[in-house]
Design a protein around this motif. Structure first.
Motif, short mmCIF file in Angstrom:
data_model
loop_
_atom_site.label_atom_id
_atom_site.label_comp_id
_atom_site.label_asym_id
_atom_site.label_seq_id
_atom_site.Cartn_x
_atom_site.Cartn_y
_atom_site.Cartn_z
N ASN A 1 0.61 -1.18 0.02
CA ASN A 1 -0.24 -0.02 -0.06
C ASN A 1 0.75 1.04 0.13
O ASN A 1 2.03 1.23 0.34
CB ASN A 1 -0.87 -0.08 1.22
CG ASN A 1 0.10 0.00 2.45
OD1 ASN A 1 1.00 0.31 2.60
ND2 ASN A 1 -0.60 -0.50 3.56
N PHE B 1 -0.79 5.19 1.22
CA PHE B 1 -2.06 5.87 1.60
C PHE B 1 -1.80 7.34 1.23
O PHE B 1 -0.80 8.00 1.43
CB PHE B 1 -1.88 5.76 3.04
CG PHE B 1 -3.37 6.26 3.75
CD1 PHE B 1 -4.46 5.84 3.24
CD2 PHE B 1 -3.02 7.68 4.61
CE1 PHE B 1 -5.64 6.78 4.10
CE2 PHE B 1 -4.05 8.07 5.29
CZ PHE B 1 -5.29 7.96 5.03
N THR C 1 -11.36 -3.58 -0.64
CA THR C 1 -10.95 -2.43 0.19
C THR C 1 -10.39 -1.50 -0.69
O THR C 1 -10.75 -0.25 -0.24
CB THR C 1 -9.78 -3.18 1.19
OG1 THR C 1 -10.02 -4.06 1.90
CG2 THR C 1 -9.47 -1.88 1.94
N GLU D 1 -13.46 0.11 -2.26
CA GLU D 1 -14.31 1.03 -1.42
C GLU D 1 -13.56 2.46 -1.26
O GLU D 1 -14.25 3.44 -1.34
CB GLU D 1 -14.47 0.11 -0.05
CG GLU D 1 -15.07 0.94 1.06
CD GLU D 1 -16.62 1.38 0.58
OE1 GLU D 1 -17.09 2.46 1.25
OE2 GLU D 1 -17.26 0.66 0.00
N ARG D 2 -12.37 2.55 -1.02
CA ARG D 2 -11.43 3.70 -1.06
C ARG D 2 -11.68 4.75 -2.15
O ARG D 2 -11.83 5.55 -2.14
CB ARG D 2 -10.12 3.38 -0.67
CG ARG D 2 -9.77 2.86 0.62
CD ARG D 2 -8.33 2.71 0.95
NE ARG D 2 -7.80 2.03 2.09
CZ ARG D 2 -6.96 1.46 2.58
NH1 ARG D 2 -5.96 1.65 1.64
NH2 ARG D 2 -6.68 0.88 3.63
N GLU D 3 -11.70 3.86 -3.17
CA GLU D 3 -11.91 4.79 -4.55
C GLU D 3 -13.35 5.22 -4.50
O GLU D 3 -13.45 6.48 -5.02
CB GLU D 3 -11.64 3.80 -5.65
CG GLU D 3 -11.96 4.37 -7.19
CD GLU D 3 -11.69 3.54 -8.49
OE1 GLU D 3 -11.73 3.97 -9.47
OE2 GLU D 3 -11.89 2.16 -8.23
N LYS E 1 -15.12 6.22 -1.89
CA LYS E 1 -15.08 7.12 -1.02
C LYS E 1 -14.31 8.64 -1.57
O LYS E 1 -14.77 9.56 -1.56
CB LYS E 1 -14.29 6.94 0.18
CG LYS E 1 -15.11 6.07 1.04
CD LYS E 1 -14.42 5.78 2.37
CE LYS E 1 -15.48 4.58 3.21
NZ LYS E 1 -14.63 4.28 4.52
#
Length: 161
Positions: free
Chosen positions: A63, A65, A130, A133-135, A137
């Motif tokens: 990852n 962030f 995951t 879902e971040r994309e 948001k």
């Protein structure tokens, strides 16, 4: 009767032991060789150290962030009886290495007393879910920012009161 019970108990214990070893070996082999998992394996002087190192190895594969911060400053400027608005935006983007996965599992491979070995693993499909879902948001936040920009443009067109 007691001899039959003991023999039955020993046979049952042997079969359960054999099956658990087979299941453990297949699970470990599936995780390592299937290509469906991201995993990290590590040894340590304690169970906690081995687990931390294994999780770190998973993290290294995964990852980045990203955070973004936007500061908008609006100033009302009055020159010779004429008012105008000056708007300044400042964007700041930061990246951090971080892991925040749910469903990252642990398998104890060796539990001391001198060597502790741990496998940490997560399904690749879970990681993809995951990140999707971040994309989602991020796109939602962009939509809100565009709506706020439209409102700001309307206010600017009508003049600041």
């Amino acid at each position: 009767m007691k001899i039959h019970t003991k023999i039955f108990s020993l046979i049952t214990l042997f079969i359960l032991s054999f099956l658990s070893n087979q299941l453990f070996g297949q699970s470990y082999q599936e995780i390592i060789s299937s290509g469906g998992y991201i995993f990290g394996e590590a040894e340590g002087r304690s169970a906690i150290e081995a687990d931390r190192l294994a999780l770190s190895r998973v993290s290294e594969q995964l990852n980045v962030f990203v955070t973004s911060e936007v500061n908008i400053r609006r100033d009302k400027v009055k020159v010779d009886n004429t008012s105008s608005v000056r708007m300044t935006t400042e964007d700041m983007v930061n990246t951090y290495s971080q892991i925040s996965l749910s469903n990252c599992h642990t398998m104890i491979l060796e539990n001391g007393p001198k060597v502790f070995k741990t496998l940490r693993y997560v399904l690749k499909s879970e990681v993809q879910r995951t990140f999707k879902e971040r994309e989602r948001k991020v796109l939602e936040m962009l939509t809100l920012a565009e709506q706020a920009e439209e409102v700001t443009d309307l206010i600017d067109e009508q003049g600041v009161k």
